[in-house]
Design an enzyme around this catalytic site. Structure first.
Site, mmCIF file in Angstrom:
data_model
loop_
_atom_site.group_PDB
_atom_site.id
_atom_site.type_symbol
_atom_site.label_atom_id
_atom_site.label_comp_id
_atom_site.label_asym_id
_atom_site.label_seq_id
_atom_site.Cartn_x
_atom_site.Cartn_y
_atom_site.Cartn_z
ATOM 1 N N HIS A 95 12.434 0.105 -10.044
ATOM 2 C CA HIS A 95 11.093 1.150 -10.403
ATOM 3 C C HIS A 95 10.692 0.938 -11.916
ATOM 4 O O HIS A 95 9.550 1.155 -12.173
ATOM 5 C CB HIS A 95 11.131 2.365 -10.238
ATOM 6 C CG HIS A 95 12.033 2.292 -8.876
ATOM 7 N ND1 HIS A 95 13.468 2.534 -8.320
ATOM 8 C CD2 HIS A 95 10.989 2.304 -7.987
ATOM 9 C CE1 HIS A 95 12.784 2.765 -6.791
ATOM 10 N NE2 HIS A 95 11.668 3.193 -6.724
ATOM 11 N N GLU A 105 6.211 4.840 5.386
ATOM 12 C CA GLU A 105 7.576 3.654 4.916
ATOM 13 C C GLU A 105 8.244 6.178 5.545
ATOM 14 O O GLU A 105 8.648 6.061 4.180
ATOM 15 C CB GLU A 105 7.776 3.610 3.594
ATOM 16 C CG GLU A 105 8.745 3.084 3.560
ATOM 17 C CD GLU A 105 8.581 2.516 2.696
ATOM 18 O OE1 GLU A 105 8.179 1.202 2.240
ATOM 19 O OE2 GLU A 105 8.908 2.788 1.251
ATOM 20 N N ASN A 128 7.605 8.146 2.600
ATOM 21 C CA ASN A 128 6.411 7.555 1.692
ATOM 22 C C ASN A 128 4.762 6.893 2.228
ATOM 23 O O ASN A 128 5.303 6.534 3.031
ATOM 24 C CB ASN A 128 6.988 6.376 1.144
ATOM 25 C CG ASN A 128 6.352 5.986 -0.809
ATOM 26 O OD1 ASN A 128 5.999 6.306 -1.178
ATOM 27 N ND2 ASN A 128 7.041 4.449 -1.142
ATOM 28 N N ARG A 162 12.946 10.858 3.275
ATOM 29 C CA ARG A 162 11.630 11.345 2.476
ATOM 30 C C ARG A 162 10.860 10.360 3.677
ATOM 31 O O ARG A 162 11.073 9.322 3.765
ATOM 32 C CB ARG A 162 11.620 11.526 1.160
ATOM 33 C CG ARG A 162 12.140 10.155 0.851
ATOM 34 C CD ARG A 162 11.903 10.220 -1.080
ATOM 35 N NE ARG A 162 10.908 10.876 -1.666
ATOM 36 C CZ ARG A 162 9.792 9.392 -2.270
ATOM 37 N NH1 ARG A 162 9.962 7.906 -2.189
ATOM 38 N NH2 ARG A 162 8.291 10.213 -2.497
#
Lengths: 332, 165, 321
Positions: free
Chosen positions: A177, A250, A211, A209
């Site tokens: 990242h 996603e 995305n 989660r």
């Protein structure tokens, strides 16, 4: 060679993990406890997605699948988990027959059957992780917890969004990242927060989660083909955006694997063309609202800056048309 | 380990000027014959901290010197780039961490780009932003470095499309 | 294969290891096999005496790859809040209970060339599984302190299997060989040290290691409990900088308890100040640090609090949540 202009989208809207909940959705660490802990899902696109995924893996094995030699035990842990999940949730589609270490896995949707010796990779046509992953449509990335970081030690990636199993193999969560720092409004380093959160995930407590991104007329965008898709992005116009630009969602699931001491990232990628948003008016309204309010830096980070204005303009025109129609209906 | 530190262009262990790291109770200095003076300058700054010095001649001696050191030792390397890489790698193989290393290289540093078309690293000018790989691909030199691929990412691009040749 | 929740098991064997330590073996009652784990892992056990549910964490001592059964060892703590007393006095073969999945806050470091384990008393437990899980061509040595061989749990087993790497340090024998910190001065470069035992022992070894010049990343430790004195705690008010919320933290609860009670999505894991998962930035107010995770340097440099055990020094504290 694999065609990227694949006409693939979610057809059963109930299986589409729509990402927006409020109208100013941006980046946040919006992790939730996973309710349905079984990662296997069979949608109408199952067979299409699995076959496309396998084609990518066969055509570009070095790009799409990477593993280190020391991961073999981790691979079997993964295989056992996903096969048992499949059988538990869809006994009509999958079967797993165990006779000691002699296992037979049956995929009745694809009409396939494989007998192998658990723990002996030479009895499978691919590495155990690769073999197991080829029966499900998601991407699977195993990030091993070493010291206070996570390292990509196995990756099977067929839906890349500025990602590459080949390039990112062996990298830490921070290296993947960084060095681009992404900071929230209140100055937190989000990558750091997410990493710390992942460190706290225990076996038996999976999290999830969502995305999102946009994709311009492609299945995926990886570093290897940047010379191809980068110029293509500017070919998007307000006239063709409805068909060519797709909302890419996603759905991420995180499982702590107890023997590997790793987090398994399961990535379910689904697409919806912008024109299909109208099938659910609230989805259209939320998406339009979010997209017209994206900060410059975020558009750059997501790689959508070159065609975001055209996409928003498309949505504005549709919105105007819908409002006019509503007005006419009222007047009529 | 695949994720062990490597000496690369932006390694956190690189320094312009060697200076004693606090916290450690002993120093081990490894230097090229030509840079003995640098080692002596460092030694003067170490005051009471005991130190050992090795003049770099061959990798086998370096390994022997390193494994004889105890925990609590900080390693200082002053050498040309290639020798520094050899010494650094040996230290890491023997379990020395980046916190326990300080490196000063003399002369040109080396920088590599990893081509995402042909999957090979090649040496580039340290200032270069765009390069052409031996395979013909034009590459933008990105900010990401991979210890496994041993280079900075090289994003392929088509020169005409970006108006650059 | 179980994916989430707790694992139902049954006790199928109990061994009295010393006068105060018992070894318990669990077999699964519903699942075919138990999950394999990594050396240094522990699990939570949930047992009830009819009134109180005792939720306790114990290190796994069995082979990490053994999926037929798990083993733990429990020392009867004279200051027991009920957990170890109940385990020693009431639990018997055939009893059923739930356990959590194994989790590891004390893993072996992959970069070490040499691991050195320092155990005192029941602190030997995590090392028993770690000894069976050494990888990457690393070497290992164990230093184990006990008063006498009789009080030294797993003495025979260690002598038999690990004689060449184990040094016993008995303090109440004719020729005592007390465990002291200066052993650490002699470890080769690339060593990682691991401590497990009473808080006083762990803190002594940790401080000594730093004074000998060990980098933080080469020093690892695990505590069996927070070891904190929880009498005389003071209530305080915490303000959340992001939501503007104010929460009263009573003398009976931790800051983390109060946050979770109010539905705040606060991170946490071990709940005994050992893992750092619950670390939150402090905006205003002084912190009474009660954890073992943050080093002195951390405390000076980072203005943060571990919500699971640390508290406000005065009546108010503002944190970034």
């Amino acid at each position: 060679m694999f065609t990227q202009e694949l006409d693939f989208k979610t057809t059963d809207l109930n299986t589409f993990p729509f990402p927006f909940r409020s109208d100013n959705y941006r980046y946040s660490n919006d992790l939730r406890k996973l309710e349905d802990t079984n990662l296997v899902t069979i949608t109408p696109e199952y067979e299409l997605q699995v076959r496309a995924k396998r084609r990518l893996l066969d055509e570009q094995p070095e790009v799409r699948y990477q593993s280190f030699p020391h991961t073999m035990e981790m691979q079997w842990e993964f295989l056992e988990m996903v096969f048992e999940m499949a059988v538990e949730k869809y006994p009509q589609h999958f079967e797993l027959i165990k006779n000691g270490d002699e296992w037979t896995f049956k995929n009745n949707i694809l009409k396939e059957e494989q007998t192998f010796t658990f723990g002996d990779p030479s009895t499978l046509p691919y590495e155990p992780y690769d073999f197991a992953g080829r029966h499900f449509h998601q991407d699977f990335v195993l990030m091993v917890n070493r010291e206070d970081n996570f390292y990509l030690e196995i990756g099977q990636v067929s839906y890349a969004a500025l990602f590459s199993a080949h390039w990112n193999t062996g990298m830490s969560f921070d290296e993947i990242h960084g060095p681009v720092p992404f900071v929230s409004r209140n100055g937190d380093n989000l990558i750091d927060r997410v990493r710390k959160f992942l460190l706290g995930i225990n076996p038996g407590e999976p999290w999830t989660r969502i995305n999102w991104n946009l994709m311009a007329n492609r299945w995926d965008v990886n570093y290897e083909t940047m010379d191809v898709w980068e110029p293509q992005r500017s070919l998007i116009t307000p006239e063709n955006a409805g068909k060519l630009v797709r909302l890419r969602v996603e759905e991420q699931k995180f499982y702590r694997m107890s023997r590997s001491n790793a987090i398994l990232f399961v990535l379910n990628t689904q697409f919806l063309p912008l024109e299909d948003l109208q099938l659910r008016q609230e989805w259209f309204d939320l998406t339009y609202s979010v997209l017209q309010d994206i900060p410059e830096a975020m558009a750059e980070y997501k790689g959508i800056a070159p065609y975001l204005p055209q996409s928003v303009e498309y949505l504005r025109r549709v919105d105007e048309k819908l409002k006019n129609q509503a007005l006419q209906t009222q007047e009529g | 380990m695949y994720n062990s530190p490597v000496l690369f262009f932006e390694s956190v262990t690189l320094t312009e000027k060697l200076s004693p790291k606090t916290h450690f109770v002993k120093a081990a200095i490894i230097c090229d014959e030509a840079y003995k003076e640098e080692a002596q300058q460092l030694q003067a700054q170490l005051y009471d901290t005991p130190s050992d010095t090795l003049i770099f001649e061959n990798p086998a001696d370096v390994r022997k010197f390193i494994v004889e050191q105890k925990m609590g030792t900080c390693f200082y390397i002053v050498a040309n780039w290639d020798d520094a890489v050899t010494i650094f790698s040996t230290a890491v193989e023997e379990g020395v961490s980046e916190e326990e290393l300080q490196v000063k290289t003399i002369g040109e540093k080396r920088k590599y780009v990893y081509c995402m078309k042909c999957f090979t690293p090649s040496e580039i000018d340290t200032q270069a932003k765009q390069v052409q790989c031996g395979c013909g691909a034009h590459l933008n030199v990105g900010p990401f470095y991979s210890k496994v691929r041993k280079g900075y990412i090289g994003y392929p691009f088509v020169p005409e499309a970006e108006g650059v040749m | 294969m179980r994916i989430a929740g707790n694992i139902p098991v049954k006790i199928d064997r109990i061994v009295q290891e010393t006068s105060t330590i018992k070894r318990f073996r669990f077999v699964p009652t519903e699942d075919e096999k138990l999950p394999a784990f990594t050396g240094g892992s522990h699990l939570k056990t949930f047992v009830s005496d009819g009134e109180t549910v005792y939720e306790r964490e114990y290190s796994l001592i069995s082979d990490p790859r053994n999926r037929e059964y798990y083993e733990i060892a429990i020392s009867k703590d004279p200051n027991s809040r009920g957990g170890s007393k109940h385990w020693h006095e009431a639990m018997k073969v055939g009893d059923e209970l739930e356990i959590s999945f194994p989790r590891n806050y004390f893993p072996l470091n992959p970069h070490a060339k040499h691991h050195v384990f320092y155990a005192s008393g029941i602190g030997i437990t995590p090392f028993l599984s770690m000894l069976q899980d050494i990888q990457f061509e690393q070497t290992v040595e164990l230093h184990y302190a006990a008063r006498t061989p009789e009080e030294c749990a797993f003495y025979e087993e260690l002598k038999e299997k690990y004689a060449d790497i184990t040094t016993f340090h008995f303090s109440r024998v004719e020729e005592p060989n007390r465990l002291t910190t200066d052993l650490m001065k002699e470890h080769r470069i690339g060593s990682h040290v691991y401590f497990c035992g009473p808080v006083s022992m762990v803190e002594e070894f940790r401080d000594a290691a730093f004074s000998y010049g060990y980098p933080e990343r080469a020093v690892h430790f695990e505590l069996f409990s927070s070891g904190l004195d929880n009498s005389n705690l003071e209530p305080f008010v915490v303000s959340l900088a992001e939501s503007g919320k104010q929460i009263q933290v009573s003398e009976k609860e931790t800051l983390l308890d109060a946050l979770l009670r109010e539905g705040v999505n606060a991170p946490y894991a071990c709940k005994i100040g050992g893992c750092g998962s619950c670390e939150i930035e402090v905006v205003e107010g002084d912190v009474e640090h009660r954890d073992h995770f943050l080093s002195e340097e951390n405390r000076k440099q980072r203005s943060t609090i571990l919500t699971c055990c640390s508290r406000a020094k005065s009546t108010n504290l503002t944190i970034k949540l």
